[in-house]
Write a protein that holds these residues in place. Structure first.
Motif, PDB file in Angstrom:
ATOM      1  N   GLU A   1      -4.087  12.420 -10.765  1.00  0.00           N
ATOM      2  CA  GLU A   1      -2.784  12.518 -10.107  1.00  0.00           C
ATOM      3  C   GLU A   1      -1.800  13.407 -10.868  1.00  0.00           C
ATOM      4  O   GLU A   1      -0.664  13.589 -10.434  1.00  0.00           O
ATOM      5  CB  GLU A   1      -2.178  11.119  -9.936  1.00  0.00           C
ATOM      6  CG  GLU A   1      -2.996  10.187  -9.052  1.00  0.00           C
ATOM      7  CD  GLU A   1      -3.193  10.728  -7.652  1.00  0.00           C
ATOM      8  OE1 GLU A   1      -2.358  11.555  -7.198  1.00  0.00           O
ATOM      9  OE2 GLU A   1      -4.183  10.336  -7.003  1.00  0.00           O
TER      10      GLU A   1
ATOM     11  N   ASP B   1       4.510   3.631  -4.519  1.00  0.00           N
ATOM     12  CA  ASP B   1       4.003   4.463  -5.600  1.00  0.00           C
ATOM     13  C   ASP B   1       5.136   4.759  -6.563  1.00  0.00           C
ATOM     14  O   ASP B   1       6.295   4.426  -6.309  1.00  0.00           O
ATOM     15  CB  ASP B   1       3.343   5.749  -5.083  1.00  0.00           C
ATOM     16  CG  ASP B   1       4.271   6.636  -4.271  1.00  0.00           C
ATOM     17  OD1 ASP B   1       5.497   6.600  -4.516  1.00  0.00           O
ATOM     18  OD2 ASP B   1       3.796   7.374  -3.391  1.00  0.00           O
TER      19      ASP B   1
ATOM     20  N   ARG C   1       9.027   4.553  -2.796  1.00  0.00           N
ATOM     21  CA  ARG C   1       8.709   5.279  -4.029  1.00  0.00           C
ATOM     22  C   ARG C   1       9.700   4.947  -5.141  1.00  0.00           C
ATOM     23  O   ARG C   1      10.907   4.847  -4.920  1.00  0.00           O
ATOM     24  CB  ARG C   1       8.700   6.783  -3.777  1.00  0.00           C
ATOM     25  CG  ARG C   1       8.507   7.643  -5.039  1.00  0.00           C
ATOM     26  CD  ARG C   1       8.161   9.067  -4.679  1.00  0.00           C
ATOM     27  NE  ARG C   1       6.842   9.094  -4.025  1.00  0.00           N
ATOM     28  CZ  ARG C   1       6.389  10.110  -3.302  1.00  0.00           C
ATOM     29  NH1 ARG C   1       7.148  11.188  -3.126  1.00  0.00           N
ATOM     30  NH2 ARG C   1       5.193  10.058  -2.758  1.00  0.00           N
TER      31      ARG C   1
ATOM     32  N   HIS D   1      10.874   8.720   1.140  1.00  0.00           N
ATOM     33  CA  HIS D   1       9.842   7.783   0.689  1.00  0.00           C
ATOM     34  C   HIS D   1      10.520   6.517   0.162  1.00  0.00           C
ATOM     35  O   HIS D   1      10.669   6.339  -1.053  1.00  0.00           O
ATOM     36  CB  HIS D   1       8.970   8.422  -0.391  1.00  0.00           C
ATOM     37  CG  HIS D   1       8.253   9.656   0.050  1.00  0.00           C
ATOM     38  ND1 HIS D   1       7.074   9.615   0.752  1.00  0.00           N
ATOM     39  CD2 HIS D   1       8.562  10.966  -0.086  1.00  0.00           C
ATOM     40  CE1 HIS D   1       6.666  10.840   1.022  1.00  0.00           C
ATOM     41  NE2 HIS D   1       7.557  11.686   0.527  1.00  0.00           N
TER      42      HIS D   1
ATOM     43  N   ILE E   1      -6.077   0.562 -10.931  1.00  0.00           N
ATOM     44  CA  ILE E   1      -5.992   1.959 -11.362  1.00  0.00           C
ATOM     45  C   ILE E   1      -6.972   2.234 -12.505  1.00  0.00           C
ATOM     46  O   ILE E   1      -7.154   1.405 -13.396  1.00  0.00           O
ATOM     47  CB  ILE E   1      -4.551   2.310 -11.796  1.00  0.00           C
ATOM     48  CG1 ILE E   1      -4.368   3.824 -11.957  1.00  0.00           C
ATOM     49  CG2 ILE E   1      -4.169   1.574 -13.060  1.00  0.00           C
ATOM     50  CD1 ILE E   1      -4.286   4.564 -10.676  1.00  0.00           C
TER      51      ILE E   1
ATOM     52  N   ILE F   1       2.211  11.178  -9.511  1.00  0.00           N
ATOM     53  CA  ILE F   1       2.616  10.166  -8.534  1.00  0.00           C
ATOM     54  C   ILE F   1       1.453   9.181  -8.436  1.00  0.00           C
ATOM     55  O   ILE F   1       0.362   9.527  -7.972  1.00  0.00           O
ATOM     56  CB  ILE F   1       2.958  10.781  -7.173  1.00  0.00           C
ATOM     57  CG1 ILE F   1       4.169  11.724  -7.311  1.00  0.00           C
ATOM     58  CG2 ILE F   1       3.263   9.668  -6.156  1.00  0.00           C
ATOM     59  CD1 ILE F   1       4.600  12.383  -6.017  1.00  0.00           C
ATOM     60  N   ILE F   2       1.696   7.960  -8.887  1.00  0.00           N
ATOM     61  CA  ILE F   2       0.652   6.967  -9.073  1.00  0.00           C
ATOM     62  C   ILE F   2       0.846   5.818  -8.093  1.00  0.00           C
ATOM     63  O   ILE F   2       1.950   5.261  -7.992  1.00  0.00           O
ATOM     64  CB  ILE F   2       0.685   6.401 -10.508  1.00  0.00           C
ATOM     65  CG1 ILE F   2       0.693   7.539 -11.536  1.00  0.00           C
ATOM     66  CG2 ILE F   2      -0.473   5.449 -10.750  1.00  0.00           C
ATOM     67  CD1 ILE F   2      -0.536   8.382 -11.541  1.00  0.00           C
ATOM     68  N   PRO F   3      -0.173   5.413  -7.362  1.00  0.00           N
ATOM     69  CA  PRO F   3      -0.050   4.205  -6.546  1.00  0.00           C
ATOM     70  C   PRO F   3       0.120   2.980  -7.435  1.00  0.00           C
ATOM     71  O   PRO F   3      -0.470   2.908  -8.520  1.00  0.00           O
ATOM     72  CB  PRO F   3      -1.372   4.163  -5.769  1.00  0.00           C
ATOM     73  CG  PRO F   3      -2.332   4.945  -6.606  1.00  0.00           C
ATOM     74  CD  PRO F   3      -1.520   6.014  -7.268  1.00  0.00           C
ATOM     75  N   VAL F   4       0.928   2.033  -6.991  1.00  0.00           N
ATOM     76  CA  VAL F   4       1.082   0.789  -7.743  1.00  0.00           C
ATOM     77  C   VAL F   4      -0.120  -0.080  -7.391  1.00  0.00           C
ATOM     78  O   VAL F   4      -0.136  -0.770  -6.373  1.00  0.00           O
ATOM     79  CB  VAL F   4       2.412   0.094  -7.404  1.00  0.00           C
ATOM     80  CG1 VAL F   4       2.558  -1.184  -8.232  1.00  0.00           C
ATOM     81  CG2 VAL F   4       3.590   1.031  -7.671  1.00  0.00           C
ATOM     82  N   ASP F   5      -1.128  -0.023  -8.250  1.00  0.00           N
ATOM     83  CA  ASP F   5      -2.441  -0.564  -7.929  1.00  0.00           C
ATOM     84  C   ASP F   5      -2.987  -1.307  -9.140  1.00  0.00           C
ATOM     85  O   ASP F   5      -3.051  -0.752 -10.242  1.00  0.00           O
ATOM     86  CB  ASP F   5      -3.368   0.597  -7.541  1.00  0.00           C
ATOM     87  CG  ASP F   5      -4.764   0.156  -7.142  1.00  0.00           C
ATOM     88  OD1 ASP F   5      -5.051  -1.056  -7.175  1.00  0.00           O
ATOM     89  OD2 ASP F   5      -5.569   1.041  -6.800  1.00  0.00           O
TER      90      ASP F   5
ATOM     91  N   ASP G   1       0.811  -1.223   0.000  1.00  0.00           N
ATOM     92  CA  ASP G   1       0.000   0.000   0.000  1.00  0.00           C
ATOM     93  C   ASP G   1       0.841   1.268   0.000  1.00  0.00           C
ATOM     94  O   ASP G   1       0.355   2.334  -0.404  1.00  0.00           O
ATOM     95  CB  ASP G   1      -0.928   0.012   1.221  1.00  0.00           C
ATOM     96  CG  ASP G   1      -2.002  -1.052   1.133  1.00  0.00           C
ATOM     97  OD1 ASP G   1      -2.265  -1.524   0.009  1.00  0.00           O
ATOM     98  OD2 ASP G   1      -2.564  -1.423   2.181  1.00  0.00           O
TER      99      ASP G   1
END
Length: 298
Positions: A284, A43, A72, A69, A276, A269-273, A40
């Motif tokens: 973002e 990113d 990141r 971070h 998405i 900045i994109i969450p690794v999801d 979670d």
């Protein structure tokens, strides 16, 4: 201005170390970096063409704050050809930014991903680029010559080795592919996704080869993006390559284009999801610098 031999040796060693890190990345499979979802905190900060823009480059590093971070990742693209020139000979100084990128790769191993772009590919294959009446490749080498003198060939060999080690894409989760551009006419001439997996050959790097098409393409049609999605298995694409005075573009329902070398440069900045969405991707997108009255012509 020519540096001492010891400094040239340091730059050569920097490129060699960065190339080793690129090739040994545990998240690398062939020529693709795959960042799995599930963490979670993970990113990825995605940036695009810089072309020697030192102000924007420094702002990217401030915003990325990689020391603060640790989960990141940072994607960089296209730093060669542009920006300031040496006052005496007029050579391009963007080779210094390429050296800085190699240092970042070494400083934050497996977290800084410098993607192969068309201008770096042009350096690799000796493909001439004429822009604004100037031969960019010659200006780049003139800058090297001004800095490194009789060690220029050695430094150039080292940065070419580094460029050959670059990935051609980053997959963030299952849906998002980060690459320099989209190949043209994928709906008519299918892109071969095998170039992500296998060792590259000279034919791949030619303008009509699959890597050449990937980094040079400017086909923003919806049909092209849909075909590229079918061929790669990705749903959305975050790319660079196309200049934009607004800092970003949304040419179709799958692609967001970023530009980092203009006054209104943007990043995301994109969450690794794995889940998405296009709306989340677009939400973002942020500006590198706060708008000023001049931005709006006031």
């Amino acid at each position: 201005m020519t540096v001492e031999t010891s400094l040239a040796d340091q730059v050569i060693a920097r490129y060699q170390k960065a190339a080793e890190i690129n090739l040994s990345n545990p998240n690398r499979h062939g020529n693709l970096i795959s960042l799995p979802a599930g963490n979670d905190a993970a990113d990825v900060m995605v940036t695009a063409d810089l072309h020697g823009n030192r102000r924007n480059f420094q702002r990217i590093l401030e915003l990325a704050a990689l020391e603060l971070h640790p989960e990141r990742h940072l994607v960089l693209q296209e730093v060669c050809h542009g920006g300031p020139t040496y006052p005496q000979g007029g050579g391009c100084m963007s080779h210094l930014m390429l050296e800085d990128v190699a240092q970042l790769v070494s400083q934050f191993p497996y977290r800084v991903h410098f993607l192969l772009s068309n201008h770096e590919l042009a350096e690799m294959v000796d493909f001439p680029i004429l822009k604004g009446g100037k031969m960019l490749n010659l200006m780049f080498r003139a800058g090297l010559q001004e800095m490194y003198g009789n060690r220029t060939a050695d430094v150039r060999d080292a940065y070419l080795h580094f460029l050959r080690s670059l990935p051609i894409g980053v997959k963030a989760g299952k849906r998002l592919l980060i690459c320099h551009s989209l190949p043209e006419k994928c709906d008519q001439k299918p892109f071969d996704p095998a170039v992500f997996d296998r060792p590259l050959v000279d034919e791949d790097l030619a303008c009509q080869g699959d890597v050449g098409r990937l980094v040079w393409g400017r086909d923003f049609r919806q049909e092209n993006a849909d075909a590229f999605a079918r061929q790669t298995g990705a749903q959305y694409f975050l790319t660079g390559h196309e200049p934009s005075t607004d800092g970003f573009q949304t040419p179709n329902s799958r692609q967001v284009i970023l530009d980092c070398c203009c006054q209104n440069g943007c990043y995301a900045i994109i969450p690794v999801d794995d889940q998405i969405s296009y709306g989340k991707l677009l939400a973002e997108v942020q500006r590198l610098h706060k708008p000023t009255p001049e931005t709006y012509g006031m």
